[in-house]
Scaffold this active site. Sequence first.
Site, PDB file in Angstrom:
ATOM      1  N   SER A   1      -4.064   9.430  -6.681  1.00  0.00           N
ATOM      2  CA  SER A   1      -3.797   8.490  -6.169  1.00  0.00           C
ATOM      3  C   SER A   1      -2.904   8.039  -6.694  1.00  0.00           C
ATOM      4  O   SER A   1      -2.652   7.648  -7.632  1.00  0.00           O
ATOM      5  CB  SER A   1      -4.614   7.434  -6.277  1.00  0.00           C
ATOM      6  OG  SER A   1      -4.440   6.029  -5.775  1.00  0.00           O
TER       7      SER A   1
ATOM      8  N   THR B   1       6.022   2.406  -1.762  1.00  0.00           N
ATOM      9  CA  THR B   1       5.484   1.003  -1.425  1.00  0.00           C
ATOM     10  C   THR B   1       4.473   0.763  -3.190  1.00  0.00           C
ATOM     11  O   THR B   1       4.168   0.367  -2.877  1.00  0.00           O
ATOM     12  CB  THR B   1       4.763   0.880  -0.904  1.00  0.00           C
ATOM     13  OG1 THR B   1       3.916   1.926  -0.300  1.00  0.00           O
ATOM     14  CG2 THR B   1       5.761   1.276   0.179  1.00  0.00           C
TER      15      THR B   1
ATOM     16  N   HIS C   1      -5.548   8.965  -0.311  1.00  0.00           N
ATOM     17  CA  HIS C   1      -5.914  10.011  -0.939  1.00  0.00           C
ATOM     18  C   HIS C   1      -6.872   9.893  -1.970  1.00  0.00           C
ATOM     19  O   HIS C   1      -7.647   8.947  -2.894  1.00  0.00           O
ATOM     20  CB  HIS C   1      -4.780   9.329  -2.213  1.00  0.00           C
ATOM     21  CG  HIS C   1      -3.330  10.505  -2.584  1.00  0.00           C
ATOM     22  ND1 HIS C   1      -2.223  10.662  -2.479  1.00  0.00           N
ATOM     23  CD2 HIS C   1      -3.368  12.099  -1.605  1.00  0.00           C
ATOM     24  CE1 HIS C   1      -1.610  11.189  -1.973  1.00  0.00           C
ATOM     25  NE2 HIS C   1      -2.013  12.632  -1.823  1.00  0.00           N
TER      26      HIS C   1
ATOM     27  N   GLU D   1       4.100  10.062   0.609  1.00  0.00           N
ATOM     28  CA  GLU D   1       5.188   8.410   1.273  1.00  0.00           C
ATOM     29  C   GLU D   1       6.694   8.658   1.046  1.00  0.00           C
ATOM     30  O   GLU D   1       7.363   8.841   1.853  1.00  0.00           O
ATOM     31  CB  GLU D   1       4.471   7.461   0.804  1.00  0.00           C
ATOM     32  CG  GLU D   1       5.521   6.436   1.027  1.00  0.00           C
ATOM     33  CD  GLU D   1       4.998   5.519  -0.059  1.00  0.00           C
ATOM     34  OE1 GLU D   1       6.032   4.306  -0.084  1.00  0.00           O
ATOM     35  OE2 GLU D   1       4.368   5.163  -0.311  1.00  0.00           O
TER      36      GLU D   1
ATOM     37  N   SER E   1      -7.058   3.413  -2.478  1.00  0.00           N
ATOM     38  CA  SER E   1      -7.677   3.996  -0.979  1.00  0.00           C
ATOM     39  C   SER E   1      -8.964   3.865  -1.583  1.00  0.00           C
ATOM     40  O   SER E   1      -9.095   4.995  -1.434  1.00  0.00           O
ATOM     41  CB  SER E   1      -6.953   5.187  -1.005  1.00  0.00           C
ATOM     42  OG  SER E   1      -7.063   5.513  -2.771  1.00  0.00           O
TER      43      SER E   1
ATOM     44  N   CYS F   1       0.657   3.083   6.934  1.00  0.00           N
ATOM     45  CA  CYS F   1       0.683   1.588   6.642  1.00  0.00           C
ATOM     46  C   CYS F   1       2.411   0.970   6.730  1.00  0.00           C
ATOM     47  O   CYS F   1       3.053   1.303   7.107  1.00  0.00           O
ATOM     48  CB  CYS F   1       0.377   1.481   5.036  1.00  0.00           C
ATOM     49  SG  CYS F   1       0.938  -0.252   4.173  1.00  0.00           S
TER      50      CYS F   1
ATOM     51  N   CYS G   1       5.123  -2.957  -2.250  1.00  0.00           N
ATOM     52  CA  CYS G   1       3.920  -3.813  -1.343  1.00  0.00           C
ATOM     53  C   CYS G   1       3.548  -5.004  -2.219  1.00  0.00           C
ATOM     54  O   CYS G   1       2.916  -4.562  -3.758  1.00  0.00           O
ATOM     55  CB  CYS G   1       3.170  -2.636  -1.052  1.00  0.00           C
ATOM     56  SG  CYS G   1       1.176  -3.810  -0.181  1.00  0.00           S
TER      57      CYS G   1
ATOM     58  N   ASN H   1      -0.967   4.785  -6.619  1.00  0.00           N
ATOM     59  CA  ASN H   1      -0.664   3.484  -7.049  1.00  0.00           C
ATOM     60  C   ASN H   1      -2.683   3.165  -8.322  1.00  0.00           C
ATOM     61  O   ASN H   1      -1.983   2.754  -9.163  1.00  0.00           O
ATOM     62  CB  ASN H   1      -1.640   2.316  -6.185  1.00  0.00           C
ATOM     63  CG  ASN H   1      -2.762   2.751  -5.287  1.00  0.00           C
ATOM     64  OD1 ASN H   1      -3.788   2.314  -6.066  1.00  0.00           O
ATOM     65  ND2 ASN H   1      -2.776   3.745  -3.955  1.00  0.00           N
TER      66      ASN H   1
END
Length: 568
Positions: A217, A161, A41, A125, A261, A95, A189, A219
């Site tokens: 994105s 994650t 992303h 995801e 990313s 991943c 993660c 995260n």
Amino acid sequence: MKISIAKTAGFCMGVRRAVDMVLDESNKAKEPIYTYGPLIHNPQVLEMLESKHIFRMDTIPESGKGIVLIRAHGVPPQDEKALADAGFTVVNATCPRVVRVQVIIDKYSKKGYDTIILGDEKHPEVIGLLGYARDKGHTVTSLDELKALPRFEKAVVVAQTTQNTKIFADIKAWCLKNVSHYEIFNTICDSTEKRQDEVRQMAGTHDAVIVVGGKFSGNTKRLAQVAAETGKPSMHIEQASEIDYESISHAQSIAITAGASTPNWIINDTCSRVEQAFREKQPGRGKVLAVLDVLMKTNIILAAGAACLTLGTAMISGAQNPGIPAVIAMFYILSMQIMNNMMTIGSDTYNKPDRAALYKQNKGWLLLVAFLSGAIGLYLAWTRGWGYFGVLLIMMLLGMSYSRAIFPSFFSGRKIYRLKDVPGSKTILIAAAWGIVTSLMPGISLKANPGLTLVAFVFATGLSFARTAFMDILAVQGDRITGRETLPILLGKKKSLKFVHYTLVATMIIPLILSVWMSPVVCGLALIPAFMFILTIRYNKDSGISANFYEFWFEFPLLFAGIIAVAG
């Protein structure tokens, strides 16, 4: 003004792995290459992939050919099977952390468990994870949504994650108290957790926070959310052109972090733009820094370092009156480095956007400087004799033909037309050229001790090799994008860094041993590789510091060789 880049900023392991895989495939494959959905992303990375003719495939055709890479987020297992059945060569770039969640869900769904996923239902995801739940998957984004679900006889609880660690902690605590028979796995993660913890810590010690990364994105959006929750002025940008300088005009310290990313070149560009903006607010100090910046980018400091290194190696070889050879080395390095930067504008666009912009805007003037420097160097070499002139001319011609076809292909299955095509050739050739021009040719010309001249050559070549290899480590992302096979790409960053460490230690030992028989001042030359060694250790522990910082402090110590030579 203090600008700090988060240690965790930029590509996480999974994203780096996916990007490296697709770039490696594109640099060697002859068949079409696709990614199933956007690889990651980040719009700038996706634009870069399209420029390399790597296109996204959003629907699976009945038949096709070529290579298809599974995105870092993963896909439902039925999609991966459908791609293979259609005739594509499937390369799974999911991943490994996401694969772990897939395995957990798959294991428990086979036993009839319901799956509860803390995550965004429409995120790629999560869509992929639901494919492993066998129609018994449920998504929640908060504790309240979890409470609204039925109480299942048996269920497994996992998380996307990149989810917020605090929300998952609340969910876990509630489950242990109210549905203790649920199997709970914290699948967030650790990179996500570290990024979120670090942005909280940096917000506490800085006046403002800039979060860099794609607007879609997950995260990155959560990083921006965490930054906003700290109460400090913060902004979420995709690229440096979006910075709102007015909102941070009163800040004396700024923290820059980035999503998993976000590529290095956007982080570096953001840092450079912020530095430049605040430099303009401090006219005196800003002008000094601006001049240093230009001297670095145009390689004038590096060329002066070559001259000083020539004086330093003369102390080792015993060469007398090395002034002219030092000037020759300076003009040679200046000419070749400018030419090298001209040839690497493509990778510099991703490694050092500010330097690439400078070279594009001032191409004519810089080429003129390179030509005049080369001409002056050759003239001075001619005054030292035909041998000196001939060697320097050959080195210049090889340097200028580095990217040009000069010999036919050989080696089965691989075509090599240029010196550039020889894996790792850049690092080796630059190191050898530095050694020849700063020690070997001056030593031979000035009739220095042959044995000590060879030792001086090893010292100079070692320093140059360490410097070039380390610069390649900093530039590995852009070099991979443009298909350059440098040492870090061939060996990996960790092995290359170890190689640099060993080289610097060996280079450090040479003047220390020589000082026993020669003037004690010679041991001062050991300070140069020692300082470089300390920098590489710091990089190993904190690679988030700006590449400009490391480049400056890796080149500036070369000037110490001249100071030591004069003092001696």
